[in-house]
Each structure stands twice: as C-alpha cells, then as structure tokens.
Design an enzyme around this catalytic site. Structure first.
Site, PDB file in Angstrom:
ATOM      1  N   SER A  17      39.801 -17.636  22.448  1.00  0.00           N
ATOM      2  CA  SER A  17      40.262 -17.013  21.198  1.00  0.00           C
ATOM      3  C   SER A  17      41.706 -17.416  20.870  1.00  0.00           C
ATOM      4  CB  SER A  17      40.117 -15.489  21.246  1.00  0.00           C
ATOM      5  OG  SER A  17      41.053 -14.914  22.126  1.00  0.00           O
ATOM      6  N   ASN A 110      52.370 -21.874  28.118  1.00  0.00           N
ATOM      7  CA  ASN A 110      51.281 -20.986  28.538  1.00  0.00           C
ATOM      8  C   ASN A 110      51.481 -19.628  27.892  1.00  0.00           C
ATOM      9  OD1 ASN A 110      49.046 -20.027  30.123  1.00  0.00           O
ATOM     10  ND2 ASN A 110      50.505 -19.058  31.522  1.00  0.00           N
ATOM     11  N   HIS A 112      50.746 -15.620  28.657  1.00  0.00           N
ATOM     12  CA  HIS A 112      50.408 -14.730  29.775  1.00  0.00           C
ATOM     13  C   HIS A 112      50.379 -13.290  29.254  1.00  0.00           C
ATOM     14  CE1 HIS A 112      50.005 -13.466  33.881  1.00  0.00           C
ATOM     15  NE2 HIS A 112      50.954 -12.581  33.709  1.00  0.00           N
ATOM     16  N   SER A 139      53.538 -12.822  26.752  1.00  0.00           N
ATOM     17  CA  SER A 139      54.697 -13.719  26.770  1.00  0.00           C
ATOM     18  C   SER A 139      54.224 -15.159  26.676  1.00  0.00           C
ATOM     19  CB  SER A 139      55.464 -13.585  28.085  1.00  0.00           C
ATOM     20  OG  SER A 139      55.698 -12.234  28.419  1.00  0.00           O
ATOM     21  N   ASP A 148      53.340 -18.638  36.312  1.00  0.00           N
ATOM     22  CA  ASP A 148      53.824 -17.703  35.281  1.00  0.00           C
ATOM     23  C   ASP A 148      55.333 -17.472  35.356  1.00  0.00           C
ATOM     24  OD1 ASP A 148      51.147 -17.359  34.514  1.00  0.00           O
ATOM     25  OD2 ASP A 148      50.872 -15.696  35.895  1.00  0.00           O
ATOM     26  N   GLU A 177      48.547 -11.512  21.012  1.00  0.00           N
ATOM     27  CA  GLU A 177      48.671 -12.855  21.596  1.00  0.00           C
ATOM     28  C   GLU A 177      48.482 -13.937  20.533  1.00  0.00           C
ATOM     29  OE1 GLU A 177      46.508 -13.767  25.213  1.00  0.00           O
ATOM     30  OE2 GLU A 177      46.546 -11.676  25.822  1.00  0.00           O
TER      31      GLU A 177
END
Ligand code: GRF
Length: 194
Positions: A17, A110, A112, A139, A148, A177
């Site tokens: 998604s 990335n 997270h 984040s 991470d 997100e």
C-alpha cells in the site's frame, strides 16, 4: 528548466500500500521522482498486481535458499539495468546486505511504523501500547547498515486511544504513512536533484 524526475525503484514484500501511494503521488505535476521499477522478494506479493496494472516494470523472485549477498547482487543488477537512481523500501521485510547498502549509500529510504528512535524492529504497535505511550506514528529514514537506524527525514504522529488494539493502531498509523512517505521521498529526491 525542470530537472527530469529521478528514476526510482520500490522494494516490497507484501501488500504494497505504501508503494501504491508513492506511485499515485508521482502523478502530480512536477513530482521529482518517478517509479520505474517495483521489486519483490516474494513472487506472490499482492502489491505486484497494482504495479503491473499501472504498466510499471516488476521483478520478483523468492530469496529462499539464497545467501543474502547473492540475492542482493541480483537486485543490484536489476536496479542498474533499469538506470535506477533512488530506492524506496516499502514493507520490504528483509535486511539488505552491507555490500548492497554501501553501493547505494545515501540513496535508499525506508518507512518504519514507529516514532524512531523508538521501537526499531517488529511489533512496533503492540510495544507502544504496552509501554503506555500516548502517541505513536511513523518515520521515514535513510537506510544504513544498522536496522531502522539511519538519519530520520520526517515523522508523522497519531494518538494512541484508550482500548486500542495493535490492529487499530496499525490502521491509524498506516493512513499517515502514505502521505508522509510521498512527501519525504519527493523532498529527498529534490535534494538529490540539486
Ligand atoms: C508498513 O506499516 C510499513 O511501515 C512497514 O510494513 C508495512 C508495509 O505495508 N515497514 P504496505 O506493504 O506498504 O501496505
């Protein structure tokens, strides 16, 4: 003159998604990145269907039975073949090898699902609830060899409400997100464009 959008790859392992949100956001005029390739370490990752429907090139292969560095060398070859300049991990549930990260240093982001530096790793939502936190979030960070751990570019917060289950909280965070990742990736791409 407006610079060309950066050729971007998104790595997924499942639903995708966030990848879909990045693709949709890239339709906006002047978006500084363009998703040219979606890669998955699982040929059955549901997110691949969205990418294919959008006419985006995909590459999918199971990592099972392969050494990490060996699989990552295949990824690297695909990325180079496609002239990729920027990589977004979006629910890519596999650690990348130090060799791969070094080759793409400063070019991998990335997302997270926690307010980093809190709750690196898995089960972030349950851990935030168990700790009695009043807020959670997500984040976007630059990927370094530690899990991470790289520099955080941006974060978004949501409240943790009384009675929240981990699934309730995960859904509330996920809604944030999508917007956060698209904004952060665009901002980062602009800095790379110079
Ligand atoms: C997201 O919550 C992301 O933050 C985490 O894994 C989930 C992936 O969801 N790393 P999706 O595949 O992007 O839908």
């Amino acid at each position: 003159m407006t610079p060309e959008p950066l050729r971007t790859a998104v790595l997924i392992s499942g639903r995708g998604s966030n990848m879909a949100a990045l693709v949709k956001a890239s339709d906006a005029r002047g978006c500084p990145y363009r998703v040219d390739l979606v890669l998955a370490n699982d040929p059955d990752a549901p997110g691949l269907a969205f990418a294919r429907e959008r006419g985006i090139a995909t590459w999918a292969r199971s990592h099972k039975g392969m050494k990490r560095a060996e699989f990552d060398a295949l990824l690297d070859a695909e990325l180079r073949k496609a002239g990729i300049e920027l990589i977004a991990l979006a629910g890519y549930m596999r650690l990348l090898s130090p060799e791969f990260i070094a080759r793409w240093e400063g070019r991998i982001l990335n997302i997270h699902p926690s307010l980093l530096p809190l709750y690196k790793g898995l089960d972030t939502h349950q851990r935030a609830i168990d700790a009695g936190d009043s807020k959670a979030g997500c984040s976007v960070h630059v990927v370094t060899v530690e899990l991470d751990d790289g520099p955080v570019i941006d974060r978004a917060e949501v409240p943790i409400l009384p009675g929240d289950t981990a699934a309730d909280l995960a859904a509330r965070v996920l809604a944030e997100e999508h917007g956060l990742y698209a904004r952060a990736l665009a901002g980062f791409a602009r800095t790379l464009q110079g």
